[in-house]
Design an enzyme around this catalytic site. Sequence first.
Site, PDB file in Angstrom:
ATOM      1  N   ASN A 100     -10.148 -15.708  24.513  1.00 24.14           N
ATOM      2  CA  ASN A 100      -8.681 -15.779  24.460  1.00 24.14           C
ATOM      3  C   ASN A 100      -8.198 -17.111  25.041  1.00 24.14           C
ATOM      4  OD1 ASN A 100      -5.925 -15.436  24.778  1.00 24.14           O
ATOM      5  ND2 ASN A 100      -6.145 -13.256  25.153  1.00 24.14           N
TER       6      ASN A 100
ATOM      7  N   HIS B 196       7.975   3.929  15.357  1.00 24.89           N
ATOM      8  CA  HIS B 196       7.301   2.705  15.788  1.00 24.89           C
ATOM      9  C   HIS B 196       8.280   1.551  15.799  1.00 24.89           C
ATOM     10  CE1 HIS B 196       4.377  -0.795  15.196  1.00 24.89           C
ATOM     11  NE2 HIS B 196       4.186  -0.330  16.415  1.00 24.89           N
TER      12      HIS B 196
ATOM     13  N   HIS C  36       3.237  -0.689  24.012  1.00 24.10           N
ATOM     14  CA  HIS C  36       2.015  -1.492  23.918  1.00 24.10           C
ATOM     15  C   HIS C  36       2.322  -2.943  24.302  1.00 24.10           C
ATOM     16  CE1 HIS C  36      -1.037   1.002  21.510  1.00 24.10           C
ATOM     17  NE2 HIS C  36      -0.174   1.822  22.082  1.00 24.10           N
TER      18      HIS C  36
ATOM     19  N   GLU D 241      -0.163   0.868  26.597  1.00 22.49           N
ATOM     20  CA  GLU D 241      -1.484   0.365  26.219  1.00 22.49           C
ATOM     21  C   GLU D 241      -1.940  -0.496  27.403  1.00 22.49           C
ATOM     22  OE1 GLU D 241      -1.703  -2.870  23.491  1.00 22.49           O
ATOM     23  OE2 GLU D 241      -3.274  -1.886  22.345  1.00 22.49           O
TER      24      GLU D 241
ATOM     25  N   GLU E 182      -8.431  -0.259  19.322  1.00 20.72           N
ATOM     26  CA  GLU E 182      -8.245  -1.203  18.204  1.00 20.72           C
ATOM     27  C   GLU E 182      -9.298  -2.317  18.211  1.00 20.72           C
ATOM     28  OE1 GLU E 182      -4.193  -2.408  18.736  1.00 20.72           O
ATOM     29  OE2 GLU E 182      -4.651  -3.860  20.287  1.00 20.72           O
TER      30      GLU E 182
HETATM   31  C1  NOJ Z   1      -0.798  -4.037  18.549  1.00 15.94           C
HETATM   32  C2  NOJ Z   1      -0.857  -2.605  18.972  1.00 15.94           C
HETATM   33  O1  NOJ Z   1      -1.745  -2.420  20.039  1.00 15.94           O
HETATM   34  C3  NOJ Z   1      -1.259  -1.793  17.767  1.00 15.94           C
HETATM   35  O2  NOJ Z   1      -1.444  -0.444  18.152  1.00 15.94           O
HETATM   36  C4  NOJ Z   1      -0.211  -1.932  16.713  1.00 15.94           C
HETATM   37  O3  NOJ Z   1      -0.643  -1.251  15.574  1.00 15.94           O
HETATM   38  C5  NOJ Z   1       0.002  -3.404  16.347  1.00 15.94           C
HETATM   39  N1  NOJ Z   1       0.213  -4.171  17.523  1.00 15.94           N
HETATM   40  C6  NOJ Z   1       1.182  -3.585  15.404  1.00 15.94           C
HETATM   41  O4  NOJ Z   1       2.361  -3.240  16.065  1.00 15.94           O
HETATM   42 CA    CA Z   2      -2.496  -4.175  21.649  1.00 20.80          CA
END
Ligand code: NOJ
Ligand code: CA
Length: 720
Positions: free
Chosen positions: A211, A431, A501, A520, A526
């Site tokens: 990163n 969302h 998140h 998050e 993910e």
């Molecule tokens: C990052 C988030 O952690 C993920 O869950 C989400 O799908 C994407 N951003 C798009 O918002």
């Molecule tokens: Ca994320």
Amino acid sequence: MKKVFFVALMAAMCATTWAAPAKVSSPGNVISVDLDVDAQGIPTYQVFHKGKAVVKPSKMGFDLAKAPLPGSFDNILDKSKGAALDLRTGFEIKDVKHSSFNETWKPVWGEESEIVNNYNEMAVTLVQPKIQRTVVVKFRVYDDGVGFRYEFPQQPTLNYFVIKEERTQFAMTGDHIAWWIAGDYDTQEYEYTRCRLSEISKRFDDALCGNASQEQFSKTGVQTALQLKTDDGLYINLHEAALVDYSCMSLNLDEKNLVFESWLTPDAQGMKGYMQTPCNTPWRTIMVTESANDVLASRLILNLNEPCKLEDTSWIKPVKYMGVWWEMITGKGSWNYSDELPSVKLDLNDFSKLKPNGKHSANNDNVKRYLDFASKHGFQQLLIEGWNIGWEDWAGNSKDYVFDFVTPYPDFDIDMLNKYAHDRGMRLMMHHETSSSVRNYERHMEKAYQLMNKYGYNSVKSGYVGDILPRGEHHYGQWMNNHYLYAITEAAKHHIMVNAHEAVRPTGLCRTYPNLIGNESARGTEYQAFGGTKPGHTAILPFTRLQGGPMDYTPGIFEMDLTYAGNKSKVLSTIGGQLALYVTFYSPLQMAADLPENYEKHLDAFQFIKDVAVDWDKSVYLESEPMEYITIARKAKGTNDWFMGGIAGMKPHDSKVKLGFLDPGVKYEAIIYADAKDADYKTNPQAYTITKRTVTAKDELKLHAVAGGGWAISLKPIAK
Ligand code: NOJ
Ligand code: CA
């Protein structure tokens, strides 16, 4: 009466070996703290565990960038212009007040239905006589740790001030083992490194996980919650509680002397905090326990937060959900409706003219397909991402106005789909990806929440991907921290639960605002689709990230091979390991993250996800070691059902679990979902066994988790 007691108490303290004028011990005399000022008048504290130092003399204070004094001070300060900016030296102790507190409170949701909050408090009033400034340092000392904070009373000589840097030290007593992630002002989505304190700088570049956003931070900077272990086997955890109207604290290590110092997140101008008295800092926390299990069992962070501020909490409900989500994360589907860019932003007519890309996941048929599956299997909500216009350029230049949070794409019939969900006993989950266009979000928030109320949405997943423009703020600075709380309190007015998140890592604020049901703020599932995450990650997060509050980790992936989505990543876990996470990661919000078609192939294992609870009366931490293994048993709230989970890190782990926590004399049906003998997180992740047996509190179970794997058990009393 109180005064007499206080004098007697102070006399008793002076009679002991303590030289320091201010001292306080925990209710069970396990932890003690003292505070003195050193030769320069710098307040200096130490922490002891059973009489042995765990934090050596550590200095406290602030360097200020601005602190206007009344005109009458001009003469005094003429010779030493900087004096007003020095909130660190020249202090004297003016007063020490002791008090005790013991209560049991009931969280709205949680790992148990009752939490004991028992501490001794010491408030030390410190003055800088020259400029007549007062700061109070308040300690709350528990049997498993300490919290302390600075309080700034309103006073003519300290009306408002700007912090250049907080200078709170945590001087370690040895070269402890540390489990840490790299310091960063904008992300915590890192893998953990385990090494000695003295090795942090050597390991730093690797810890960045590629990163680049980290540049601004020092190479000895780490984030909290930081888990440490001494050579004597003590577990020390450094974090903060109740981060409100202040910048998030990282820690910077002086590697030679093994002293950490607070390192606050700056704003766009490099300043670290704007303070208007009366005000205070968050609590700086030092947890000290003799076992790893006690770290998991500690409620230090929650207890240091204020009680619930919401009068009515009846609308806050823990929730198990599925989502139109993993298919976008893996690349099988897309959030955006078209691959073309619209010429006019936020105009539905304009969007309707775009050529559909044929991959848009949030379309009516697909959402109905998920709703059919999720409702059939008893889920309460379905998250749908990519439902609203703006994703064509969501991370691009237009982001100051990219989303309006109310206009659905042409193929997402919000009326029909909400009705379809409600007819099946479910709700849709909202969302709001803000793409960090925060002012834009705040401008649209009221209408966005109203839309949710209109359709019966009661929870929102929000997101803060990307740079915070136009101000150039950092995700963990004071300005953004105020925004996250604003979003939570505004949501509460609309009876909406929030799961943010990319927001700042939590510090127990979910006690005060229990509609904050998830965050998050760490590397979640993910990343298994973005190259993978090594086993061990899920066995460190409960010690670190989860100390501040629940995580929306999004477990439950059953298909580890993502080639069906054209994705070369492999999910580095087993089905047994994925099931265990529903117990080892506490959250009132749990996702079954995989696709319906991947669950269809393993409905027998899926049964555990359907059965497992998301709210608990009791949790028993059976065995654990950071990054290696965690075994927990929990009793589902308001029932006699128990659920157990065990995970292993990089090495396999064998457990012998005594079931003494079960009700005596009751027979339970245990369904054991475990890694098969030949399961392997890389080559054979879907090999599991399901066995049923009758057990009682007298039994002991032998369980085996392969590396990166685990097991899960449901226990239900057998009707007589
Ligand atoms: C990052 C988030 O952690 C993920 O869950 C989400 O799908 C994407 N951003 C798009 O918002
Ligand atoms: Ca994320």
